[in-house]
Design a protein around this motif. Structure first.
Motif, mmCIF file in Angstrom:
data_model
loop_
_atom_site.group_PDB
_atom_site.id
_atom_site.type_symbol
_atom_site.label_atom_id
_atom_site.label_comp_id
_atom_site.label_asym_id
_atom_site.label_seq_id
_atom_site.Cartn_x
_atom_site.Cartn_y
_atom_site.Cartn_z
ATOM 1 N N PHE A 191 30.116 -21.656 14.028
ATOM 2 C CA PHE A 191 29.765 -23.173 13.721
ATOM 3 C C PHE A 191 30.386 -23.437 12.621
ATOM 4 C CE2 PHE A 191 24.643 -23.381 14.840
ATOM 5 C CZ PHE A 191 25.261 -23.129 16.421
ATOM 6 N N GLY A 199 23.582 -25.577 9.765
ATOM 7 C CA GLY A 199 24.699 -24.666 10.447
ATOM 8 C C GLY A 199 24.983 -23.304 9.918
ATOM 9 N N GLU A 222 36.071 -44.386 3.132
ATOM 10 C CA GLU A 222 36.770 -43.383 4.002
ATOM 11 C C GLU A 222 36.344 -41.923 3.759
ATOM 12 O OE1 GLU A 222 40.683 -44.245 4.480
ATOM 13 O OE2 GLU A 222 40.901 -42.838 6.167
ATOM 14 N N CYS A 226 23.098 -37.214 2.984
ATOM 15 C CA CYS A 226 23.025 -36.933 4.469
ATOM 16 C C CYS A 226 23.951 -36.005 5.010
ATOM 17 C CB CYS A 226 23.317 -38.315 5.039
ATOM 18 S SG CYS A 226 22.034 -39.686 4.667
ATOM 19 N N ALA A 227 25.270 -35.973 4.541
ATOM 20 C CA ALA A 227 26.179 -35.129 5.131
ATOM 21 C C ALA A 227 25.763 -33.537 4.972
ATOM 22 C CB ALA A 227 27.534 -35.204 4.634
ATOM 23 N N GLY A 247 25.740 -40.787 1.122
ATOM 24 C CA GLY A 247 26.323 -40.377 2.108
ATOM 25 C C GLY A 247 26.600 -38.728 2.278
ATOM 26 N N GLN A 290 32.376 -29.290 5.466
ATOM 27 C CA GLN A 290 31.438 -30.270 4.677
ATOM 28 C C GLN A 290 30.798 -29.761 3.234
ATOM 29 O OE1 GLN A 290 28.073 -30.948 7.578
ATOM 30 N NE2 GLN A 290 28.977 -33.127 7.734
ATOM 31 N N MET A 322 30.962 -36.953 6.389
ATOM 32 C CA MET A 322 30.120 -36.966 7.077
ATOM 33 C C MET A 322 30.058 -36.663 8.535
ATOM 34 S SD MET A 322 28.495 -40.388 5.527
ATOM 35 C CE MET A 322 27.017 -40.884 6.466
ATOM 36 N N GLY A 323 31.397 -37.253 9.088
ATOM 37 C CA GLY A 323 31.872 -37.092 10.465
ATOM 38 C C GLY A 323 32.285 -35.688 10.676
ATOM 39 N N THR A 324 32.585 -34.763 9.737
ATOM 40 C CA THR A 324 32.770 -33.346 10.046
ATOM 41 C C THR A 324 31.669 -32.709 10.577
ATOM 42 O OG1 THR A 324 34.402 -33.498 8.134
ATOM 43 C CG2 THR A 324 33.759 -31.190 8.939
ATOM 44 N N GLU A 325 32.070 -31.869 11.642
ATOM 45 C CA GLU A 325 31.392 -31.083 12.285
ATOM 46 C C GLU A 325 31.000 -29.540 11.783
ATOM 47 O OE1 GLU A 325 29.927 -30.711 16.366
ATOM 48 O OE2 GLU A 325 31.775 -31.855 17.098
ATOM 49 N N GLN A 384 22.745 -32.516 6.924
ATOM 50 C CA GLN A 384 23.212 -32.170 8.438
ATOM 51 C C GLN A 384 23.879 -30.518 8.267
ATOM 52 O OE1 GLN A 384 23.393 -33.846 11.121
ATOM 53 N NE2 GLN A 384 24.771 -32.723 12.504
ATOM 54 N N VAL A 407 34.141 -40.418 1.964
ATOM 55 C CA VAL A 407 32.668 -39.660 2.476
ATOM 56 C C VAL A 407 32.522 -39.872 3.823
ATOM 57 C CG1 VAL A 407 30.366 -40.625 2.017
ATOM 58 C CG2 VAL A 407 31.922 -40.740 0.117
ATOM 59 N N GLU A 408 32.902 -40.934 4.522
ATOM 60 C CA GLU A 408 32.569 -41.126 6.081
ATOM 61 C C GLU A 408 33.362 -39.821 6.686
ATOM 62 O OE1 GLU A 408 33.340 -44.664 7.752
ATOM 63 O OE2 GLU A 408 31.909 -45.747 6.523
ATOM 64 N N THR A 409 34.407 -39.399 6.401
ATOM 65 C CA THR A 409 35.084 -38.255 6.863
ATOM 66 C C THR A 409 34.266 -36.976 6.544
ATOM 67 O OG1 THR A 409 37.245 -39.199 6.435
ATOM 68 C CG2 THR A 409 37.305 -37.028 6.899
#
Ligand SMILES: [Fe+2]
Ligand SMILES: [Fe+2]
Lengths: 352, 555
Positions: free
Chosen positions: A73, A154, A212, A146-147, A143, A226, A218-221, A150, A214-216
């Motif tokens: 993960f 993992g 940008e 929330c990240a 943000g 993160q 948040m968008g990381t798997e 998530q 923060v969104e990056t």
């Protein structure tokens, strides 16, 4: 009370002596020190895995065959994922105690401040600055919270995931603290626009770099990326820069003692989360087997997220010239933040 | 009544809860630089933002919870001062070794699952609810670990508590609890984290877990468990609210209906199979209180699951066009009342005592009377078994698991719930990936073969999970000597020979079973055996299995 069904007339420790009648410690894990801490007792191995001790392996899988928790993960590797213990030793009771103390303090500050009309004494330009820029900043904290919510799904062990979970809880609390603080002082300030913060967050060029970054995250798997990006990169380069380097220092100079008090809690939260993150990353960069490749990986994460954070920080620069009273310049604040970032990276054997 | 204080007179008007909730929900935005990763996908499509029914903000949450904690820890201290353990019933506390080995994992899994539900639907109205649930479940997991540690420190026989989380991963009984907990976090995010966890487990079954168990604990002199678990239960309405709200958002899309029906069916049946097996056994067999006026597990089930859940939660979904599986609810009820589901599970746990990690004491005359009163016909079916169990509880006797004199036949495992197929006439054999599998009921076969697949009734379901791993526990020790298996499981006390599990409550070394007492019996996998049979033999075996067994009279 009837006598118990026990053959010795008591169910209490010591009522009889027999094999293991004094085995009063969890004996399935190695404590970090000589004696297990309370945190370890209630945390270690609650999340199992095929090494400890799922002899049937995971019994449900995702459609691609992965089980509930897998080492892949994250791209980082470890020869012992189970070694990490969070330095803040947080478990449920200490978490609620700390969070509740902060909430009580923050609400007291706001209530007492408003009672004495503190918000009326704000310098006018400072009020506008808070409305827009602290108003925008609350979304960044949200943000990140929330990240982290998530990310707490993992990690390979309970210790990693719980440290991430409490980090998320701290961030989300802070985002709501700021939200309600602004809404409440706004009730007393004529012409206050509580929507200005969100508009600024979404549209103002000063905030787009931060958004940008923060969104990056948040968008990381990768959950560890993160956690790493937030605590080791974004926080020193943007989070502390704005909280300590601007809000804390400018508040007093502009007749505002409330904002620094509300924000001070967040600096305390970060010290703890940073300590947790450094310990975890240190273990991975010093892993005998995977240390070198982890360092390369983390170096690439540091590069990627610091480029975004640097851009974010530079775009925030104009905010330092908004208030009337300017105790520090952007360059000074930025230098402190740069130094802090270098020091953090140094602690885990990485560099800028 | 409120008293007027100076503080109240001078207090500033705060913002209303409704306003606060709205503003906190408005912290969210639609990312435009980088889209959020769908790390945990779902086949459900949710386009309408769910609404927060609870109107809550974190500001008041932490101190409220801290206060709850203070009450719990205060009560634990008080219980020790009151010498609770002197009067506690060991029969009860022994089962807590199993229960508290299982429950912290499902709890923390519920916390983890918030990562899975929080990105399924647009909007951030439920974020505060999810945050609270995440921290609540972290609370539940660690407060339960703390309670277990407290039992270990204060109860007469700590063995079994002291290996708890290791035992959880290994035991032939805890495997059922892992199916439960993994079910919250693996596979389709909506199926696992919303439907299985919240809509069914929390909404339908937490009352039996967290309200019925505490009352039984108190009847056995245990005042600690009620304090902890009633405190845990007080968080559940929040969680139920989250799940309901998310499901209602999913309901708005007609193409989700088929999946909702599938998941309600799977989750209800499997929760019944697992929770009723475990909690039913704790309450009916872990107690020494045989007051005929108290409700039986069956009676409580009727009140909480049938009346509260089925009639007031499930049935109303019909008006949204959801097909409700009325028959399954009736079937579950009949398994409990007519087919002795709980009693057969209690019997199975007892038969397997050497591969457990707690003590199971025999039921006695006083228990028989109560069982017969509450479940007419019980004595004829189970009386002799428990007499055998008492007789064979002394070391040196041939262990009941392998004692042909008794007449018990070791059951097949259900590949779906992992609970054994104890209602023998209901067992179904089905094929999965070209291999034979056993299922406790046709609905269990449907679950494993039809629901957990990449297609459901012609509709692709690429996010759905799969049943995996070495699901039949017995496979692990197929052909292994019982004593060697126990060593491998590490269910041995630190003298290297005395077993942690014991079929009695005698706290004296001379009464305790050791490895030598159980050596010389070979464990086997019923599933491997079944697969190895030729067709005729298998047919005969299955027909035989369906007929059940008769316990021989015990004199
Ligand atoms: Fe819970
Ligand atoms: Fe819950």
């Amino acid at each position: 009370m009837v006598a118990t069904s026990s053959s010795v007339g008591s169910g209490a420790a010591g009522a009889a002596i027999f094999a293991d009648s004094e085995s009063r410690k969890y004996r399935y894990f190695e404590p970090r020190a000589k004696r297990a801490t309370h945190y370890e007792d209630v945390t270690v191995d609650v999340q199992p895995d095929p090494e400890r001790y799922l002899i049937q392996d995971w019994i449900i899988s995702f459609p691609d065959g992965r089980g509930a928790y897998e080492k892949n993960f994250t791209k980082a590797q470890s020869s012992n994922w189970h070694a990490f213990r969070a330095p803040d030793q947080e478990w449920e009771r200490t978490h609620y105690q700390r969070q509740s103390r902060i909430e009580v303090m923050v609400q007291a500050v706001i209530a007492n401040g408003r009672k004495s009309g503190a918000q009326m004494a704000f310098d006018a330009a400072w009020g506008k600055t808070l409305q827009k820029h602290l108003g925008a900043w609350k979304h960044a904290e949200f943000g990140l919270g929330c990240a982290l919510m998530q990310a707490q799904r993992g990690g390979y062990t309970q210790m990693i995931n719980n440290a991430t979970l409490t980090n998320s809880s701290y961030k989300l609390r802070l985002s709501q603290d700021i939200t309600l603080y602004l809404a409440e002082i706004g009730m007393d300030i004529a012409g206050w626009d509580d929507e200005a913060g969100k508009t600024g967050w979404l549209e103002d060029p000063m905030w787009q770099g931060t958004r940008e970054a923060v969104e990056t995250i948040m968008g990381t798997e990768d959950y560890l990326e993160q956690y790493f990006a937030i605590n080791l990169v974004f926080e020193p380069l943007v989070g502390e820069l704005f909280r300590s380097g601007f809000l804390m220092q400018f508040g007093a100079a502009n007749n505002d003692f409330m904002t620094p008090s509300v924000i001070a809690a967040a600096e305390g939260d970060y010290e703890r989360n940073l300590a947790n993150a450094i310990d975890l990353i240190w273990l991975l960069t010093h892993d005998e087997k995977f240390g070198a490749q982890n360092r390369t990986l983390f170096q690439s994460w540091a590069q990627k997220h610091s480029a975004l954070a640097d851009k974010a920080a530079r775009q925030l620069q104009p905010i330092w010239s908004k208030p009337h009273s300017k105790p520090v310049s952007f360059e000074e604040a930025r230098a402190v933040s740069e130094e802090r970032f270098a020091k953090i990276l140094g602690e885990v054997s990485l560099s800028r | 009544m409120s008293t007027l204080t100076l503080n109240k007179i001078t207090a500033q008007k705060g913002i209303s809860v409704a306003d606060a909730t709205r503003k906190c929900a408005d912290l969210g935005w639609n990312p435009s630089y980088v889209r959020e990763a769908m790390t945990y996908p779902s086949d459900y499509k949710i386009t309408k933002a769910p609404r927060d029914p609870m109107k809550q903000v974190l500001r008041s949450y932490f101190s409220m919870q801290e206060e709850k904690d203070n009450r719990v820890y205060g009560a634990l201290d008080a219980a020790l001062r009151g010498d609770m353990f002197r009067n506690v019933e060991p029969r009860w506390v022994e089962w807590m070794k199993l229960f508290l080995a299982i429950i912290p994992f499902p709890e923390i899994s519920a916390a983890r699952s918030m990562a899975m539900v929080s990105r399924l639907a647009p909007g951030e109205d439920l974020r505060t609810g999810f945050t609270m649930q995440m921290v609540d479940e972290f609370r539940h997991s660690t407060i339960q670990m703390n309670l277990k540690k407290w039992y270990m420190e204060n109860y007469i026989d700590p063995a079994g508590f002291d290996i708890t989380e290791e035992a959880f991963g290994k035991c032939y009984a805890t495997t059922i609890g892992r199916q439960f907990g993994e079910g919250f976090i693996t596979g389709d995010a909506m199926t696992s984290a919303c439907m299985y966890l919240t809509v069914v487990a929390e909404t339908a079954f937490t009352n039996t877990l967290f309200v019925a168990m505490p009352s039984e604990a108190a009847r056995n002199g245990d005042y600690a468990l009620p304090t902890v678990f009633l405190s845990v239960q007080s968080d559940e309405s929040r969680h139920i609210g989250n799940g309901h709200s998310l499901m209602m958002a999913a309901l708005k899309e007609p193409e989700n209906h088929l999946l909702i029906e599938r998941d309600m069916k799977y989750a209800f049946w499997q929760n019944h199979a697992i929770v009723d097996a475990a909690i039913g056994t704790f309450i009916e067999y872990g107690t020494t209180d045989r007051d005929k006026n108290k409700e039986s597990y069956a009676e409580m089930w009727h009140r909480w699951v049938y009346e509260d859940y089925y009639r007031t939660y499930m049935l109303p979904m019909e008006k949204y066009g959801i097909k409700i599986h009325h028959d399954d609810v009736t079937l579950a009820w009949e398994r409990i009342t007519k087919k002795n589901y709980v009693h057969k599970i209690g019997q199975f746990f007892a038969v397997g005592w050497p591969v457990n990690f707690w003590r199971i004491e025999a039921q006695t005359e006083k228990d028989f009377e109560w069982f017969e009163h509450k479940y007419p016909g019980w004595y004829a079916e189970f009386g002799d078994f428990w007499k055998w169990y008492a007789k064979l509880s002394k070391p040196g006797q041939k262990v009941i698991t392998f004692n042909e004199e008794v007449g018990y036949v070791y059951p097949h495992r259900c590949w779906s719930s992992l609970v054994p197929c104890v209602i023998r006439e209901d067992m179904v054999v089905g094929e999965l990936n070209g291999q034979l599998h056993t299922f406790a009921h046709e609905i269990d076969r449907w679950t494993a073969v039809e629901a957990f697949a990449d297609e459901f009734q012609g509709r692709p379901t690429p996010a759905m999970g799969r049943f995996s791993g070495k699901r039949e526990w017995e496979t692990l020790y197929d052909g292994v000597d019982l004593a060697d298996a126990i060593v491998d499981l590490n269910f041995v006390r630190s003298d290297g020979k005395t077993l942690i599990p014991q079929p009695h409550l005698r706290f004296d070394d001379k009464d305790m079973w050791t490895l030598d007492h159980v050596r010389g019996h070979t464990l086997g996998s019923p599933l491997n055996a079944l697969r190895g049979m030729d067709e005729a033999t298998r047919k005969a075996h299955l027909a035989d299995y369906a007929k059940g067994f008769t316990i021989n009279p015990c004199n």
